[in-house]
Enzyme design. Structure first.
Site, PDB file in Angstrom:
ATOM      1  CB  CYS A 177      -9.068   5.127   0.081  1.00  0.00           C
ATOM      2  SG  CYS A 177      -7.584   5.053   0.895  1.00  0.00           S
ATOM      3  CD  GLU A 190      -0.150   7.196   6.163  1.00  0.00           C
ATOM      4  OE1 GLU A 190       0.720   7.446   6.570  1.00  0.00           O
ATOM      5  OE2 GLU A 190      -0.532   6.322   5.541  1.00  0.00           O
ATOM      6  CG  ASP A 250      -1.776   1.326   1.457  1.00  0.00           C
ATOM      7  OD1 ASP A 250      -2.446   1.677   0.299  1.00  0.00           O
ATOM      8  OD2 ASP A 250      -1.834   1.645   2.550  1.00  0.00           O
ATOM      9  CB  SER A 251       0.163   4.728  -0.479  1.00  0.00           C
ATOM     10  OG  SER A 251      -0.857   4.879   0.224  1.00  0.00           O
ATOM     11  CB  CYS A 297      -3.243   0.428  -2.459  1.00  0.00           C
ATOM     12  SG  CYS A 297      -3.062   2.262  -3.050  1.00  0.00           S
ATOM     13  CG  HIS A 304      -4.997   5.289   4.397  1.00  0.00           C
ATOM     14  ND1 HIS A 304      -4.352   4.663   3.293  1.00  0.00           N
ATOM     15  CD2 HIS A 304      -4.018   5.692   5.200  1.00  0.00           C
ATOM     16  CE1 HIS A 304      -3.261   4.853   3.262  1.00  0.00           C
ATOM     17  NE2 HIS A 304      -2.941   5.534   4.256  1.00  0.00           N
TER      18      HIS A 304
HETATM   19  N1  DGL Z   1      -4.766   3.500   0.649  1.00  0.00           N
HETATM   20  C1  DGL Z   1      -4.753   3.748  -0.440  1.00  0.00           C
HETATM   21  C2  DGL Z   1      -5.802   3.355  -1.371  1.00  0.00           C
HETATM   22  O1  DGL Z   1      -6.735   2.659  -0.875  1.00  0.00           O
HETATM   23  C3  DGL Z   1      -4.060   5.280  -0.996  1.00  0.00           C
HETATM   24  C4  DGL Z   1      -4.213   6.240  -0.189  1.00  0.00           C
HETATM   25  C5  DGL Z   1      -3.201   7.239  -0.754  1.00  0.00           C
HETATM   26  O2  DGL Z   1      -2.244   6.928  -0.730  1.00  0.00           O
HETATM   27  O3  DGL Z   1      -3.622   8.319  -1.232  1.00  0.00           O
HETATM   28  O4  DGL Z   1      -6.483   4.157  -2.222  1.00  0.00           O
END
Ligand code: DGL
Length: 261
Positions: free
Chosen positions: A182, A148, A6-7, A69, A184
């Site tokens: 997403c 984050e 993931d990012s 991600c 997150h």
């Molecule tokens: N967690 C990621 C997603 O599912 C990326 C969030 C990001 O880095 O902008 O899109």
């Protein structure tokens, strides 16, 4: 060995579910914390990053991968699948399937990053399953930054207000299922649920972990080890990871130089 990337922290929502479903699997997790966010970058950049992320994970001899991600799944999955022969799972199809099965009103909401919204990936996936379902997608770019940066604790007034503002776009739309597109976002699901009472939330990371476990779980009997790698400060990753892993985070993360891959 399963590779997950993931990012940053968001993919841990998928990893957590993977550990629950496959406790004996050996897993290597890569969080590209030095280059987060992915969600506001162009598709070309995300493809380049994802190829590097996967090249790094491949050095461990992984035999399955989870692109945990939404942004990378939306833009880079096809390219990754072209280059690797191992099974690679993204988060789009599994979440779309769950949403299509669960909606009663025939109206599905999606919240995600701007790049994911631009790709149209969730709409396509849901409508491939049932073209009578309406899909309304709203980008919520601030959510990743809130998560984050630790604004995820239940009741946080900033996160509550940002969620209320973004999600008012669904007022009157009749959506009964909302895909957290997403990975997150599950960490602030309390704020999303408050702003959208009565709507069922689907974690795309969890749905994808289940799809992977169903497909290749039988081949993953190891010692249950998990290794973590990041591209920015391990300490900051370690201090935030607990929120994603159902409590305390006892692991250690190692910083790597992704430009070598
Ligand atoms: N967690 C990621 C997603 O599912 C990326 C969030 C990001 O880095 O902008 O899109």
């Amino acid at each position: 060995m399963i590779g997950v990337f993931d990012s940053g922290l968001g993919g841990l929502t998928g990893l957590y579910e993977l550990k629950r479903l496959l406790p004996d699997a050996d897993i290597v997790y890569f969080g590209d914390t030095g280059r987060v966010p992915y969600g506001s970058k162009s598709a070309d950049t995300i493809i380049r990053y994802s190829l590097q992320d996967m090249a790094f994970l491949s050095t461990f001899g992984i035999d399955a991968a989870l692109v945990a991600c939404g942004t990378a799944s939306s833009t880079a999955l096809e390219e990754l699948k072209k280059r690797y022969t191992i099974p690679i799972f993204g988060v789009i199809e599994p979440a779309a399937k769950e949403a299509a099965e669960k909606t009663r009103t025939g109206k599905v909401g999606v919240i995600c990053t701007q790049t994911t919204k631009n790709s149209g990936s969730f709409e396509r996936a849901v409508r491939r399953l049932d073209d009578k379902i309406d899909v309304l997608t709203v980008a919520c770019p601030l959510f990743v930054h809130l998560v984050e940066n630790g604004f995820s604790k239940a009741g946080d007034t900033v996160t509550r207000e940002v969620a209320r503002r973004y999600l008012s776009a669904f007022d009157g739309a009749g959506v009964d299922v909302l895909i957290l597109g997403c990975t997150h976002y599950p960490i602030i699901s309390w704020a999303i649920a408050e702003a959208m009472p009565g709507v069922e939330l689907i974690s795309s990371g969890r749905a994808a972990a289940k799809a992977l476990a169903d497909a290749v779980g039988g081949t993953q009997s190891g010692a249950g080890t998990v290794r973590f790698y990041v591209t920015d400060s391990p300490e900051s990753f370690e201090s935030s990871a607990g929120a994603f892993m159902g409590g305390d985070f006892a692991g250690h993360a190692e910083q790597i130089d992704i430009s070598k891959y």
